[in-house]
Every structure is written in structure tokens, then in C-alpha cells.
Design an enzyme around this catalytic site. Structure first.
Site, PDB file in Angstrom:
ATOM      1  N   CYS A   1       0.805  -1.236   0.000  1.00 33.34           N
ATOM      2  CA  CYS A   1       0.000   0.000   0.000  1.00 33.34           C
ATOM      3  C   CYS A   1       0.836   1.284   0.000  1.00 33.34           C
ATOM      4  CB  CYS A   1      -0.967  -0.001   1.180  1.00 33.34           C
ATOM      5  SG  CYS A   1      -0.285  -0.654   2.707  1.00 33.34           S
TER       6      CYS A   1
ATOM      7  N   HIS B   1      -2.564   6.304   4.550  1.00 35.54           N
ATOM      8  CA  HIS B   1      -1.147   6.474   4.852  1.00 35.54           C
ATOM      9  C   HIS B   1      -0.705   7.849   4.337  1.00 35.54           C
ATOM     10  CE1 HIS B   1      -1.149   2.359   5.882  1.00 35.54           C
ATOM     11  NE2 HIS B   1      -0.680   1.827   4.781  1.00 35.54           N
TER      12      HIS B   1
HETATM   13  N1  NAP Z   1      -4.837  -3.592   5.038  1.00 30.66           N
HETATM   14  C1  NAP Z   1      -4.160  -3.042   4.042  1.00 30.66           C
HETATM   15  O1  NAP Z   1      -4.043  -1.808   3.903  1.00 30.66           O
HETATM   16  C2  NAP Z   1      -3.499  -3.910   3.027  1.00 30.66           C
HETATM   17  C3  NAP Z   1      -3.014  -3.315   1.876  1.00 30.66           C
HETATM   18  C4  NAP Z   1      -2.420  -4.104   0.902  1.00 30.66           C
HETATM   19  C5  NAP Z   1      -2.316  -5.456   1.108  1.00 30.66           C
HETATM   20  N2  NAP Z   1      -2.792  -6.032   2.248  1.00 30.66           N
HETATM   21  C6  NAP Z   1      -2.633  -7.477   2.399  1.00 30.66           C
HETATM   22  O2  NAP Z   1      -3.892  -8.127   2.237  1.00 30.66           O
HETATM   23  C7  NAP Z   1      -3.972  -9.262   3.097  1.00 30.66           C
HETATM   24  C8  NAP Z   1      -5.216  -9.152   3.983  1.00 30.66           C
HETATM   25  O3  NAP Z   1      -5.134  -7.966   4.734  1.00 30.66           O
HETATM   26  P1  NAP Z   1      -6.327  -7.390   5.602  1.00 30.66           P
HETATM   27  O4  NAP Z   1      -5.822  -6.109   6.114  1.00 30.66           O
HETATM   28  O5  NAP Z   1      -7.609  -7.390   4.829  1.00 30.66           O
HETATM   29  O6  NAP Z   1      -6.390  -8.481   6.792  1.00 30.66           O
HETATM   30  P2  NAP Z   1      -7.593  -8.860   7.794  1.00 30.66           P
HETATM   31  O7  NAP Z   1      -8.490  -7.710   8.029  1.00 30.66           O
HETATM   32  O8  NAP Z   1      -6.918  -9.488   8.951  1.00 30.66           O
HETATM   33  O9  NAP Z   1      -8.416  -9.984   6.983  1.00 30.66           O
HETATM   34  C9  NAP Z   1      -7.894 -11.255   6.701  1.00 30.66           C
HETATM   35  C10 NAP Z   1      -8.841 -12.016   5.774  1.00 30.66           C
HETATM   36  O10 NAP Z   1      -8.215 -13.246   5.393  1.00 30.66           O
HETATM   37  C11 NAP Z   1      -9.099 -14.337   5.670  1.00 30.66           C
HETATM   38  N3  NAP Z   1      -8.320 -15.522   5.985  1.00 30.66           N
HETATM   39  C12 NAP Z   1      -7.477 -15.704   7.011  1.00 30.66           C
HETATM   40  N4  NAP Z   1      -6.971 -16.965   6.999  1.00 30.66           N
HETATM   41  C13 NAP Z   1      -7.529 -17.591   5.934  1.00 30.66           C
HETATM   42  C14 NAP Z   1      -7.423 -18.887   5.375  1.00 30.66           C
HETATM   43  N5  NAP Z   1      -6.635 -19.814   5.914  1.00 30.66           N
HETATM   44  N6  NAP Z   1      -8.149 -19.180   4.268  1.00 30.66           N
HETATM   45  C15 NAP Z   1      -8.959 -18.254   3.700  1.00 30.66           C
HETATM   46  N7  NAP Z   1      -9.101 -16.993   4.177  1.00 30.66           N
HETATM   47  C16 NAP Z   1      -8.400 -16.669   5.292  1.00 30.66           C
HETATM   48  C17 NAP Z   1      -9.925 -13.845   6.839  1.00 30.66           C
HETATM   49  O11 NAP Z   1     -11.108 -14.614   6.910  1.00 30.66           O
HETATM   50  P3  NAP Z   1     -11.847 -14.966   8.318  1.00 30.66           P
HETATM   51  O12 NAP Z   1     -12.956 -13.972   8.445  1.00 30.66           O
HETATM   52  O13 NAP Z   1     -12.354 -16.346   8.086  1.00 30.66           O
HETATM   53  O14 NAP Z   1     -10.825 -14.880   9.408  1.00 30.66           O
HETATM   54  C18 NAP Z   1     -10.166 -12.406   6.411  1.00 30.66           C
HETATM   55  O15 NAP Z   1     -11.180 -12.351   5.445  1.00 30.66           O
HETATM   56  C19 NAP Z   1      -2.654  -9.309   3.859  1.00 30.66           C
HETATM   57  O16 NAP Z   1      -1.766 -10.191   3.208  1.00 30.66           O
HETATM   58  C20 NAP Z   1      -2.144  -7.895   3.778  1.00 30.66           C
HETATM   59  O17 NAP Z   1      -0.736  -7.822   3.855  1.00 30.66           O
HETATM   60  C21 NAP Z   1      -3.391  -5.286   3.212  1.00 30.66           C
END
Ligand code: NAP
Length: 348
Positions: A132, A252
Site C-alpha cells: 500500500c 497512509h
Molecule cells: N490492510 C491493508 O491496507 C493492506 C493493503 C495491501 C495489502 N494487504 C494485504 O492483504 C492481506 C489481507 O489484509 P487485511 O488487512 O484485509 O487483513 P484482515 O483484516 O486481517 O483480513 C484477513 C482475511 O483473510 C481471511 N483468511 C485468514 N486466513 C484464511 C485462510 N486460511 N483461508 C482463507 N481466508 C483466510 C480472513 O477470513 P476470516 O474472516 O475467516 O478470518 C479475512 O477475510 C494481507 O496479506 C495484507 O498484507 C493489506
């Protein structure tokens, strides 16, 4: 979008901070969807989510979930992408991955459409969405690189907690309430979920985002360094980063110092270049206190730039203040934008 062809879309991690924004963005953009699959871990399987007024039931993501899927938007963490993205590709889906699992893989394009849309054409089934904090910086730097040449970049970031997922945002909410109630602050997520030590984020600043590497930089800082070179096709760029987490929910902000190659560039020239760049909005007028902030950028898809000024000691040096919604341009919008370019150009 005005397409007649429609596509089966899977959103992996649909309940997450990014996944929820992914759904909002697909809806806002009226993406041509034939069928939608919402996937999560077994924890959320069976729960319901609403998309365009219709209720969908979440399913646990498994290899077979990707049968007949055209485009799979992954944001469920690196280990899930490592395990399931190849399974999705095997079943004919194009994967747009938000995690760091494939970003530096030479066979995987790492794309910010305003900067390197053409790289999409080289995909082998997976396209990576950059980190991001990198996305917003390269969107602002691209017109500078193109027109003036770019020798060196030094960036310090001021990053929102939602960049670390829903749990980190919840931690800030709880700690803020505790702080105002005069209670002790409990920290169990930030700076790095799963690590041994945790520090409060409420009313604090944490100079650590992601794990430390052997060279003393954090992984987030190395992502900014390596991903910028890859996206901008500038392997020789001198670039350094310091990434800091602040008690901000969304967007950010970054203080970016750039040294241009061309001599005698004026602030006005730089403002015009940045202001005319696609996806970038110039908000820069000190006379009327005009500059972007995390709150003013939240909920918007653009990258906002202000405070452009010349370095006082280096005639080729300039400072910029770059702000964007980390969940939109930093994640969901950039991914959907890639998907839009893919279908518009038939690069599936
Ligand atoms: N937040 C940001 O600004 C941002 C920006 C760019 C990239 N990212 C990347 O995107 C990814 C997710 O980030 P987030 O911020 O959205 O995290 P988050 O809010 O913690 O959400 C995680 C998601 O992944 C699912 N998940 C976890 N374990 C899983 C599994 N074994 N199989 C299938 N689904 C699973 C969770 O489902 P449940 O509801 O079942 O737990 C939830 O939907 C990360 O790799 C992060 O680095 C984030």
C-alpha cells in the site's frame, strides 16, 4: 464500466479490511459480474455478506472453490496466496494478489496501472498488487521520473493501523478508550501480529512495520525499496525508507524527498507535472492552508499530493507530502483497477 461480457469473480478474504473494500469497490465501479464467490477461512464460512442488495454466504476457500472462476482477488495473507493462488491458476482463473507472496517473483507483474499497466500483458496467471505505501508513492513519482529523471528518493511514512488488518484497527479503538478512561493499555497485535513483544499504538508512534531484516530495515521498508524499483523499472534508483505506524485508522501519509536529474526545475513545474498525472490530485496552497491529510483522503480513490517545495541545500531536491486511502488505492481499488484493465484489453 460499459462491458457486455460478464465474469465470475472470487474474493478471497472477503471479511477482511481489504476484502470488504474490494466488494464496495466492485459495486461502486459496477464491475461486470456474472457470479460472485465470497471466500474466507473456516472461521467465517457460513456467515452472510451483502453485495448489491443480495445476500451471499461465505465459503471456506479450498482449491475447488476456483472451478469456473475467471478472476480471483486474493487478500487473505501470504500463506493463503502461496497455497491457493497456484490452485486457482491451475483451474483457469487469473489471480490478482494483494499479499507480498509473489510481488518480487520475476515471472509475476507488479502493477500500478498509472505507472506500468503494460506489464499486465506478461502475466502467467498471477498479477501482484504492490504494498500500500509503495503504490501511492510511485503514482506520485511517475510523472517526475518520466519528465525530469529521478536519481534518489528518501521516504518516511506515517501509516494507518488498518494497513495491519481489522484486528489492529480494533486494538487502536480499544486502547484509545482505555487511555481516555485512565486505564492500562493492553497491546497484543501491533507492531507485528504473532511476535513476542507488543507496544500500544494509541497516542503513540511505532517505528516498526513488519519484521526486522538482517540489514536493520523492516520488511515494510524493504518492500518500498524493492517494489518501487520493480514497478518503475529503475533498478539503479537510490532509495531508502523509514516506515512508522501512527494512531490513524485510515490513509497512509508520506514525506517523500526526491532528487531529480534535470537541472533548474522550478516548484511550479513540479506542481504542474504532479497535478496533471492520472489518479493524482494536487492539493497544495500554503496561502490557504491547502494540503491533504489522512482524514481528507479517506474513502477516496485518488492519491493526494501537497507541500511541494525545493530543498534549501540541494538544487535538484524536492519534498512532497503524499496521502492516500491505504485500503482503496493501496489495496482494493488498485486491484479492481487492474481487473478493469485486464477485461478492457482482453488480457485474461
Ligand atoms: N490492510 C491493508 O491496507 C493492506 C493493503 C495491501 C495489502 N494487504 C494485504 O492483504 C492481506 C489481507 O489484509 P487485511 O488487512 O484485509 O487483513 P484482515 O483484516 O486481517 O483480513 C484477513 C482475511 O483473510 C481471511 N483468511 C485468514 N486466513 C484464511 C485462510 N486460511 N483461508 C482463507 N481466508 C483466510 C480472513 O477470513 P476470516 O474472516 O475467516 O478470518 C479475512 O477475510 C494481507 O496479506 C495484507 O498484507 C493489506
Amino acid at each position: 464500466m460499459s462491458q457486455t461480457k460478464t465474469y465470475t469473480i472470487a474474493v478471497v478474504g472477503a471479511t477482511g479490511a481489504v476484502g470488504q473494500k474490494m466488494l464496495e469497490t466492485l459495486e461502486d465501479r459496477n464491475f461486470p459480474i456474472k457470479e460472485l464467490k465470497l471466500l474466507s477461512s473456516s472461521r467465517s464460512a457460513g456467515k452472510k455478506m451483502v453485495f448489491k442488495g443480495t445476500e451471499y454466504t461465505l465459503e471456506e476457500a479450498t482449491p475447488d472453490s476456483f472451478e469456473n472462476v475467471d478472476i480471483a482477488l486474493f487478500s487473505a495473507g501470504g500463506s493463503v496466496s502461496k497455497k491457493l493462488a497456484p490452485e486457482a491458476v491451475k483451474r483457469g482463473a487469473l489471480v490478482i494478489d494483494n499479499t507480498s507472496a509473489y510481488r518480487m517473483d520475476e515471472s509475476v507483474p507488479l502493477v500500478v496501472p498509472e505507472v506500468n499497466e503494460e506489464d499486465i500483458k506478461n502475466h502467467n496467471g498471477i498479477i501482484a498488487n504492490p504494498n500500500c505505501s509503495t503504490i501511492q508513492m510511485v503514482a506520485a513519482l511517475e510523472p517526475i521520473k518520466q519528465h525530469l529523471g529521478m536519481k534518489r528518493v528518501i521516504v518516511s511514512t506515517y501509516q494507518a493501523v488498518s494497513g495491519a488488518g481489522n484486528e489492529a484497527a480494533e486494538e487502536l479503538r480499544e486502547q484509545s478508550q482505555s487511555f481516555l478512561n485512565g486505564e492500562e493499555l493492553e497491546a497484543s497485535i501491533l507492531p507485528v501480529s504473532g511476535d513476542e513483544k507488543h507496544f500500544p499504538i494509541a497516542f503513540n508512534a511505532l517505528p516498526q512495520i513488519d519484521k526486522f531484516q538482517d540489514n536493520g530495515y523492516t520488511f515494510e521498508e524493504m518492500k518500498m525499496i524493492n517494489e518501487t524499483k520493480k514497478i518503475m523499472h529503475t533498478p539503479a534508483l537510490q532509495i531508502s525508507a523509514t516506515c512508522v505506524r501512527l494512531p490513524i485508522f485510515t490513509s497512509h501519509a508520506e514525506s517523500v524527498y526526491v532528487e531529480v536529474e534535470q537541472e533548474d526545475v522550478s516548484v511550479q513545474q513540479l506542481k504542474e507535472l504532479v497535478g496533471n498525472a492520472p489518479g493524482v490530485v494536487l492539493e497544495d496552497d500554503p496561502d490557504v492552508q491547502s494540503y491533504p491529510t489522512p482524514l481528507s483522503a479517506a474513502g477516496k480513490r485518488d492519491v493526494f499530493v501537497g507541500r511541494i517545495r525545493k530543498d534549501l541545500d540541494h538544487k535538484n531536491g524536492f519534498h512532497l507530502w503524499v496521502v492516500s486511502d491505504n485500503l482503496l488505492k493501496g489495496a482494493a481499488w488498485n486491484s479492481v483497477q487492474i481487473a478493469e484493465r485486464v477485461v478492457a484489453n482482453q488480457w485474461l
